[in-house]
Motif scaffolding. Structure first.
Motif, PDB file in Angstrom:
ATOM      1  N   ASN A 191       0.911  -1.175   0.000  1.00  0.00           N
ATOM      2  CA  ASN A 191       0.000   0.000   0.000  1.00  0.00           C
ATOM      3  C   ASN A 191       0.934   1.204   0.000  1.00  0.00           C
ATOM      4  OD1 ASN A 191      -2.377   1.187   2.525  1.00  0.00           O
ATOM      5  ND2 ASN A 191      -2.197   1.790   0.401  1.00  0.00           N
ATOM      6  N   GLN A 205      -2.290   6.695  -1.203  1.00  0.00           N
ATOM      7  CA  GLN A 205      -2.599   7.796  -0.290  1.00  0.00           C
ATOM      8  C   GLN A 205      -1.401   8.741  -0.156  1.00  0.00           C
ATOM      9  OE1 GLN A 205      -3.572   4.476   1.065  1.00  0.00           O
ATOM     10  NE2 GLN A 205      -5.659   4.923   0.378  1.00  0.00           N
ATOM     11  N   ASN A 258      -6.676  10.414   0.192  1.00  0.00           N
ATOM     12  CA  ASN A 258      -6.757   9.331  -0.785  1.00  0.00           C
ATOM     13  C   ASN A 258      -6.299   9.827  -2.155  1.00  0.00           C
ATOM     14  OD1 ASN A 258      -7.730   7.008   0.593  1.00  0.00           O
ATOM     15  ND2 ASN A 258      -9.802   7.882   0.638  1.00  0.00           N
ATOM     16  N   CYS A 280      -5.594   5.613   8.416  1.00  0.00           N
ATOM     17  CA  CYS A 280      -4.889   4.754   7.451  1.00  0.00           C
ATOM     18  C   CYS A 280      -3.922   3.888   8.248  1.00  0.00           C
ATOM     19  CB  CYS A 280      -4.143   5.606   6.421  1.00  0.00           C
ATOM     20  SG  CYS A 280      -3.223   4.631   5.216  1.00  0.00           S
ATOM     21  N   GLY A 281      -4.192   2.610   8.308  1.00  0.00           N
ATOM     22  CA  GLY A 281      -3.399   1.717   9.153  1.00  0.00           C
ATOM     23  C   GLY A 281      -1.983   1.525   8.637  1.00  0.00           C
ATOM     24  N   ASN A 282      -1.866   1.165   7.345  1.00  0.00           N
ATOM     25  CA  ASN A 282      -0.520   1.006   6.775  1.00  0.00           C
ATOM     26  C   ASN A 282       0.229   2.345   6.825  1.00  0.00           C
ATOM     27  OD1 ASN A 282      -0.702  -1.755   6.049  1.00  0.00           O
ATOM     28  ND2 ASN A 282      -1.941  -1.202   4.273  1.00  0.00           N
ATOM     29  N   ASN A 327     -12.457   4.847   9.967  1.00  0.00           N
ATOM     30  CA  ASN A 327     -12.954   4.933   8.594  1.00  0.00           C
ATOM     31  C   ASN A 327     -13.881   3.735   8.360  1.00  0.00           C
ATOM     32  OD1 ASN A 327     -10.961   2.963   8.642  1.00  0.00           O
ATOM     33  ND2 ASN A 327     -10.061   3.540   6.689  1.00  0.00           N
ATOM     34  N   ASN A 353     -14.958   1.347   2.366  1.00  0.00           N
ATOM     35  CA  ASN A 353     -13.896   0.439   1.908  1.00  0.00           C
ATOM     36  C   ASN A 353     -14.484  -0.972   1.886  1.00  0.00           C
ATOM     37  OD1 ASN A 353     -11.377   2.304   2.064  1.00  0.00           O
ATOM     38  ND2 ASN A 353     -12.423   2.627   4.018  1.00  0.00           N
ATOM     39  N   GLU A 388     -10.521  -0.075  -1.935  1.00  0.00           N
ATOM     40  CA  GLU A 388     -10.529   1.047  -0.999  1.00  0.00           C
ATOM     41  C   GLU A 388     -11.345   2.250  -1.488  1.00  0.00           C
ATOM     42  OE1 GLU A 388      -7.159   2.515   0.996  1.00  0.00           O
ATOM     43  OE2 GLU A 388      -6.103   0.589   1.032  1.00  0.00           O
ATOM     44  N   ARG A 389     -12.039   2.860  -0.561  1.00  0.00           N
ATOM     45  CA  ARG A 389     -12.687   4.152  -0.826  1.00  0.00           C
ATOM     46  C   ARG A 389     -11.622   5.133  -1.311  1.00  0.00           C
ATOM     47  NH1 ARG A 389     -15.135   7.624   4.185  1.00  0.00           N
ATOM     48  NH2 ARG A 389     -12.982   7.343   4.861  1.00  0.00           N
ATOM     49  N   GLY A 407      -4.538  -1.554   5.848  1.00  0.00           N
ATOM     50  CA  GLY A 407      -4.326  -1.837   7.274  1.00  0.00           C
ATOM     51  C   GLY A 407      -5.613  -1.795   8.067  1.00  0.00           C
ATOM     52  N   THR A 408      -6.388  -0.730   7.901  1.00  0.00           N
ATOM     53  CA  THR A 408      -7.668  -0.653   8.621  1.00  0.00           C
ATOM     54  C   THR A 408      -8.616  -1.736   8.108  1.00  0.00           C
ATOM     55  OG1 THR A 408      -8.363   1.059   7.045  1.00  0.00           O
ATOM     56  CG2 THR A 408      -7.588   1.806   9.216  1.00  0.00           C
TER      57      THR A 408
HETATM   58  N1  LIG Z   1      -9.049   4.316   1.612  1.00  0.00           N
HETATM   59  C1  LIG Z   1      -9.208   4.494   3.061  1.00  0.00           C
HETATM   60  C2  LIG Z   1      -8.004   5.285   3.628  1.00  0.00           C
HETATM   61  C3  LIG Z   1      -6.717   4.489   3.583  1.00  0.00           C
HETATM   62  C4  LIG Z   1      -6.816   3.216   4.370  1.00  0.00           C
HETATM   63  C5  LIG Z   1      -5.814   2.119   4.048  1.00  0.00           C
HETATM   64  N2  LIG Z   1      -4.831   2.433   3.068  1.00  0.00           N
HETATM   65  C6  LIG Z   1      -5.189   1.568   5.328  1.00  0.00           C
HETATM   66  O1  LIG Z   1      -4.035   1.112   5.304  1.00  0.00           O
HETATM   67  O2  LIG Z   1      -5.912   1.546   6.357  1.00  0.00           O
HETATM   68  C7  LIG Z   1     -10.498   5.271   3.337  1.00  0.00           C
HETATM   69  O3  LIG Z   1     -10.922   6.025   2.453  1.00  0.00           O
HETATM   70  O4  LIG Z   1     -11.037   5.109   4.443  1.00  0.00           O
END
Ligand SMILES: N[C@H](CCC[C@H](N)C(=O)O)C(=O)O
Length: 283
Positions: free
Chosen positions: A13, A46, A66, A75-77, A166, A199, A217-218, A227-228
């Motif tokens: 990611n 992101q 995003n 954003c977890g990652n 999120n 997401n 992903e959104r 990650g999330t």
């Molecule tokens: N696309 C996600 C944000 C990035 C989350 C993702 N890259 C992670 O690692 O959690 C959203 O719009 O909520």
């Protein structure tokens, strides 16, 4: 202006990470989108912007945009990449860092082996707070979980809805490689029952401590890891009675480890963060 940035990824990611403490950053959504564009810009899922803290007792604030230019809650990652960035840049000497995000303060920590563990806070499962519009739906129960039947492309999909700050909609599939991620992902992301979009997670149960996961992903499309999304999928699987903590999450970009001891408890995520290159562009 010349913009200095660092290109990073967490399990594939990928991110543009920007030090907004030592650079004056004030971009519009279209400028963020331009930076994230993989043809005309730098390219990333992101963009992470590291700022001075706004509240006492916190070390930094980090904002997340995003690829579509929209600012999001978590954003977890990205939290792992953030820790590696601020320690590599000498912006802190700490190994456990308190950082403010749009949805609250999280505490990522740099481990001795270079991996990073993040306390992602407690998941929210109450539909209106995800947010998910559950009106006029007849839910089904599976274990401790409530599954929401939603029509996607003429078929009824049973979603677990989870917020990690999120919004996530998680479904169980037999085989992630055969799952209609690219066909159904956009329909789920923009479904009217998710007023802030969502997401979309596609989870295959490998065994009680292991899943395969793909996430559309959104605001970014399918990423190699989320990650999330891994946190939300592990929570959904444990609630459904299909998984036990800790859960090894196999994503297309790498492996994450998620632990969660139940309702009201924090979700802990451990995984890699990699610096790919440093860059500078005229913007
Ligand atoms: N696309 C996600 C944000 C990035 C989350 C993702 N890259 C992670 O690692 O959690 C959203 O719009 O909520």
């Amino acid at each position: 202006m010349k913009l200095k940035f660092t290109k990073m990824h967490g399990a594939g990611n990928d991110f543009i990470v920007i030090d907004a403490i030592n650079q004056d950053i004030d971009f519009t959504p279209s400028q963020w989108r331009a930076l994230g564009d993989r043809r005309f810009g730098i390219g990333a899922d992101q963009i992470l912007v590291v700022e001075k803290p706004r509240i006492a007792g916190v070390d930094f604030r980090y904002r997340i945009y995003n690829a579509d230019g929209g600012e999001v809650e978590q954003c977890g990652n990205g939290a792992r990449a953030f820790v590696k960035f601020v320690t590599e840049k000498g912006l802190t000497q700490k190994r456990t860092i308190k950082v403010e995000t749009m949805c609250g303060v999280i505490e990522p920590a740099l481990e001795d082996d270079g991996s990073i563990t993040v306390d992602m806070g407690a998941p929210v499962l109450d539909p209106p707070r995800v947010p998910f519009d559950a009106s006029n739906l007849q839910p089904k129960q599976q274990g401790m979980d409530t599954l929401w039947p939603v029509d996607i492309h003429g078929k009824t999909v049973l979603f677990s809805v989870v917020s990690m700050g999120n919004p996530h909609a998680v479904q169980v599939v037999a085989d992630t490689d055969a799952a209609p991620v690219l066909a159904d992902g956009p329909v789920i992301e923009h479904h009217p029952r998710f007023p802030k979009r969502v997401n979309a997670g596609f989870m295959q149960i490998v065994e009680r401590h292991q899943i395969k996961l793909r996430v559309y992903e959104r605001g970014a499309g399918e990423t190699l890891a989320c990650g999330t999304g891994a946190c939300a999928a592990a929570v959904a699987g444990i609630q459904r009675g299909l998984l036990d903590s800790p859960v090894k999450v196999l994503t297309r970009g790498g492996e994450l480890s998620i632990s969660w001891e139940g309702i009201g408890q924090s979700v802990k995520m451990t995984g890699p963060a990699v610096t790919v290159f440093e860059g500078e562009i005229e913007i």
